[in-house]
Structure formats: structure tokens, C-alpha cells
Design an enzyme around this catalytic site. Structure first.
Site, short mmCIF file in Angstrom:
data_model
loop_
_atom_site.label_atom_id
_atom_site.label_comp_id
_atom_site.label_asym_id
_atom_site.label_seq_id
_atom_site.Cartn_x
_atom_site.Cartn_y
_atom_site.Cartn_z
N LYS A 1 -21.25 -47.52 27.59
CA LYS A 1 -20.47 -48.19 28.64
C LYS A 1 -21.15 -47.90 29.96
O LYS A 1 -21.43 -46.75 30.29
CB LYS A 1 -19.03 -47.65 28.61
CG LYS A 1 -18.12 -48.37 29.56
CD LYS A 1 -16.66 -48.16 29.19
CE LYS A 1 -15.75 -48.83 30.20
NZ LYS A 1 -14.36 -48.79 29.81
N ALA B 1 -15.00 -56.65 34.73
CA ALA B 1 -15.20 -56.56 36.17
C ALA B 1 -15.77 -55.19 36.54
O ALA B 1 -16.55 -55.07 37.49
CB ALA B 1 -13.87 -56.77 36.88
N GLU B 2 -15.40 -54.20 35.77
CA GLU B 2 -15.75 -52.82 36.12
C GLU B 2 -16.99 -52.31 35.36
O GLU B 2 -17.75 -51.52 35.90
CB GLU B 2 -14.50 -51.98 35.75
CG GLU B 2 -14.65 -50.51 35.70
CD GLU B 2 -14.40 -49.83 37.04
OE1 GLU B 2 -14.15 -50.53 38.03
OE2 GLU B 2 -14.51 -48.60 37.05
N ALA B 3 -17.15 -52.78 34.12
CA ALA B 3 -18.21 -52.20 33.30
C ALA B 3 -18.75 -53.18 32.27
O ALA B 3 -18.09 -54.16 31.92
CB ALA B 3 -17.68 -50.97 32.57
N ASP C 1 -3.89 -49.14 30.45
CA ASP C 1 -4.23 -50.54 30.17
C ASP C 1 -4.03 -50.80 28.68
O ASP C 1 -4.96 -51.20 27.97
CB ASP C 1 -5.69 -50.80 30.58
CG ASP C 1 -6.06 -52.27 30.53
OD1 ASP C 1 -5.15 -53.12 30.48
OD2 ASP C 1 -7.26 -52.58 30.54
N ILE D 1 -21.97 -56.41 24.34
CA ILE D 1 -20.82 -56.92 23.57
C ILE D 1 -19.65 -57.30 24.46
O ILE D 1 -18.75 -58.00 24.03
CB ILE D 1 -20.36 -55.96 22.43
CG1 ILE D 1 -20.03 -54.58 22.95
CG2 ILE D 1 -21.37 -55.90 21.31
CD1 ILE D 1 -19.35 -53.73 21.86
N SER D 2 -19.67 -56.80 25.69
CA SER D 2 -18.58 -57.20 26.58
C SER D 2 -18.96 -56.96 28.03
O SER D 2 -19.68 -56.01 28.35
CB SER D 2 -17.32 -56.40 26.20
OG SER D 2 -16.57 -56.06 27.31
N GLN D 3 -18.49 -57.88 28.89
CA GLN D 3 -18.74 -57.69 30.31
C GLN D 3 -17.42 -57.84 31.06
O GLN D 3 -16.79 -58.90 31.04
CB GLN D 3 -19.73 -58.74 30.82
CG GLN D 3 -19.96 -58.59 32.31
CD GLN D 3 -21.04 -59.52 32.85
OE1 GLN D 3 -21.45 -60.47 32.18
NE2 GLN D 3 -21.47 -59.26 34.06
N VAL E 1 -20.32 -53.29 28.31
CA VAL E 1 -20.33 -52.48 27.10
C VAL E 1 -21.46 -53.00 26.20
O VAL E 1 -21.56 -54.20 25.95
CB VAL E 1 -18.97 -52.53 26.38
CG1 VAL E 1 -19.01 -51.76 25.08
CG2 VAL E 1 -17.88 -51.95 27.28
#
Ligand code: AMP
Length: 266
Positions: A52, A25-27, A164, A21-23, A29
Site C-alpha cells: 500500500k 484518493a489516499e493510496a 470505514d 489492484i486499486s487506486q 494498492v
């Protein structure tokens, strides 16, 4: 590149259904229907979970990479665990694999009528696109902004800094037809009692609201700050609340001034 990373996560989680569902820089999901230790017949219909995953970074020395991934995963899980213990709205921690950079947690999002996940950002955008000016500044919006501010106030009163705070990192959950905010994404979170750190947290959110919801930003930000203040007036924080609130708001003015100077200098 993404396929390579997906192969990496599948190696650690064989036979687990994964929907990206999401990409970041760090992880990455993912959403999954599988619970790590509760078999499906016990789960609610269509219940989904979040995984995650912090992939390894090929440009880092493998030993350093392993240590960084492990310590960041532990850091994030510790923060979520503390929030869960305090009862501050956030995803429940389900399972962790620190060595492989994996955190399994509750999925808090529901879908808005346009299919987007119910982040504070998507919800405000949905209203701004589909509703009248009166609806964008209705008592319901005021209440949600107030609750968001109150939640951040409680977080700070427990000496926790999100790190954040954007409107995407606040998810709205539906509690008997009332929106309740919850926090997500603790990759940059820290424990600190410093007014400076709290003020920067507030400033980041204030800027995010000003840039993504500019038409009504002034109203949203003032409701948020009212909610933030109200947390400091709660009985449980009465002794320290006023002093802490005054210190943070004074700092916030300094941080805003620094921000304005920086943007004037380019
Ligand atoms: P993150 O990298 O933690 O910021 O997550 C990226 C995106 O995944 C967020 O913007 C959310 O849309 C979604 N997400 C992450 N964690 C959760 C959660 N616990 N519940 C629902 N959605 C989530």
C-alpha cells in the site's frame, strides 16, 4: 497521473514487480510476488503480497505533505500491528517505510469462481447473482455474517474503531472450506472506547449492507448484530461485555435516528 505515481513508487521500490489492484484518493494498492526480506525459493508457489503506497500530494507544502504521509502510514501500521498482536484476523504486517508512505503486508484475498477477489461484498454479490434465494440466506451466509459481527465486536471490545466499515473492507479467507472474515484498510482507524464511535462504525456497515445488498439486508444486518452481541458474551469479556454492548446498541439507535433525520432533510 497514475503513471507519475507509479514512477514515484518504483523509485522507492526499484526492481520490485508491481501489479496495481486499486487506486483510491489516499493510496494505491499493488500486488507483488516479491517478499522484502525472504528470498523467493522459501515462498509458497504463487504467493503474493500487498503493497500500500500513499503518494505525495503536489498541492500540499512538501514539509507538511511529508509529515501527513508519515503519520498516516505510522497510524495504519500501528493499527495492523495491534490487530496482529491480538490475533484479530487482518493482514500480517511485513515491512514499512514510513518516510515514503509504504506498507508491505500479507495478501489475504483469494479469487472467487468469477475471478473477483473474495471480499465480503463480492462474495454476497456472487451469491445474489448466481444462486437461489435459499442459497443467499443459507446457514453458510448466516454463519459468515455472524462471524463478521463477532469480529467487529472483538475489535470494539479492544477499543479499536475501524472507521470505514464497508463490505469491501472485509475479506473472506478460505479456512479448510469455511469462509472466515478478516479486516483490511485501516486508513481511517482510531483507538477509542466511546460508545458513539463504535455505534457509528456499526451504522456505517449497516448502511453499506442496506445499499449494496438491499434484497437481503435486513437478514444480513440482524445476523451481524447477533454476532456482535456474541462477542460481548465471550468469557474473556464477561465482566464488561454486557454493559459495553448495551451502551453501544443504545447509541446505535440514536445514530440511526440522526441518519434518518438527515436523509429526510436531504
Ligand atoms: P484499501 O485502499 O486498503 O481499501 O485497499 C483497496 C483494495 O485493495 C481492497 O478493496 C482490496 O481489494 C485490496 N486489498 C487491500 N489490502 C489487501 C490485503 N491485505 N489482502 C487482499 N486484498 C487487499
Amino acid at each position: 497521473m497514475t503513471e507519475k505515481i507509479i514512477l514515484q513508487v518504483q523509485k522507492h521500490l526499484p526492481n520490485i514487480d508491481l501489479d496495481i489492484i486499486s487506486q483510491g484518493a489516499e493510496a494505491l494498492v499493488f500486488q507483488t510476488k516479491t517478499h522484502p526480506y525472504c528470498s523467493n525459493p522459501y515462498l509458497k508457489n504463487n504467493q503474493k503480497f500487498i503493497i500500500k503506497f500513499r503518494p505525495s500530494k503536489p498541492y500540499r507544502h512538501p514539509k507538511i505533505d511529508f509529515q501527513i504521509t508519515k503519520s498516516r502510514t505510522i497510524g495504519e501500521a500501528k493499527f495492523i500491528y495491534k490487530l496482529n498482536k491480538l490475533g484479530l484476523p487482518s493482514p500480517s504486517l511485513i515491512s514499512c517505510d514510513f518516510n515514503n508512505g509504504i506498507i508491505w503486508m500479507e495478501n489475504l484475498g483469494i479469487n472467487l469462481p468469477n475471478g473477483n477477489v473474495s471480499s465480503f461484498k463480492n462474495w454476497l454479490w456472487y451469491l445474489e447473482k448466481n444462486e437461489s434465494i435459499e442459497d443467499c440466506t443459507s446457514a453458510e451466509v448466516e454463519e459468515v455474517c455472524f462471524k463478521v459481527g463477532q469480529l467487529i465486536g472483538k475489535l470494539h471490545l479492544n477499543e479499536m474503531i475501524h472507521g470505514d466499515l464497508t463490505t469491501s473492507n472485509i475479506i473472506l479467507t478460505d479456512d479448510s472450506n469455511k469462509w472466515d472474515p478478516a479486516l483490511i484498510d485501516f486508513g481511517l482507524s482510531t483507538f477509542s472506547g466511546l460508545a458513539e464511535d463504535k455505534a457509528v462504525d456499526l451504522y456505517v456497515l449497516e448502511r453499506a449492507i442496506t445499499s449494496t445488498h438491499s434484497v437481503f439486508a435486513e437478514k444480513y444486518n440482524s445476523w451481524l448484530l447477533e454476532g456482535y452481541k456474541s462477542a460481548h458474551e465471550l468469557k474473556e469479556f464477561k465482566k464488561i461485555g454486557k454493559k459495553k454492548y448495551d451502551e453501544t446498541i443504545k447509541r446505535l439507535e440514536d445514530v440511526r435516528l440522526r441518519g434518518r433525520k438527515r436523509s429526510m432533510l436531504g
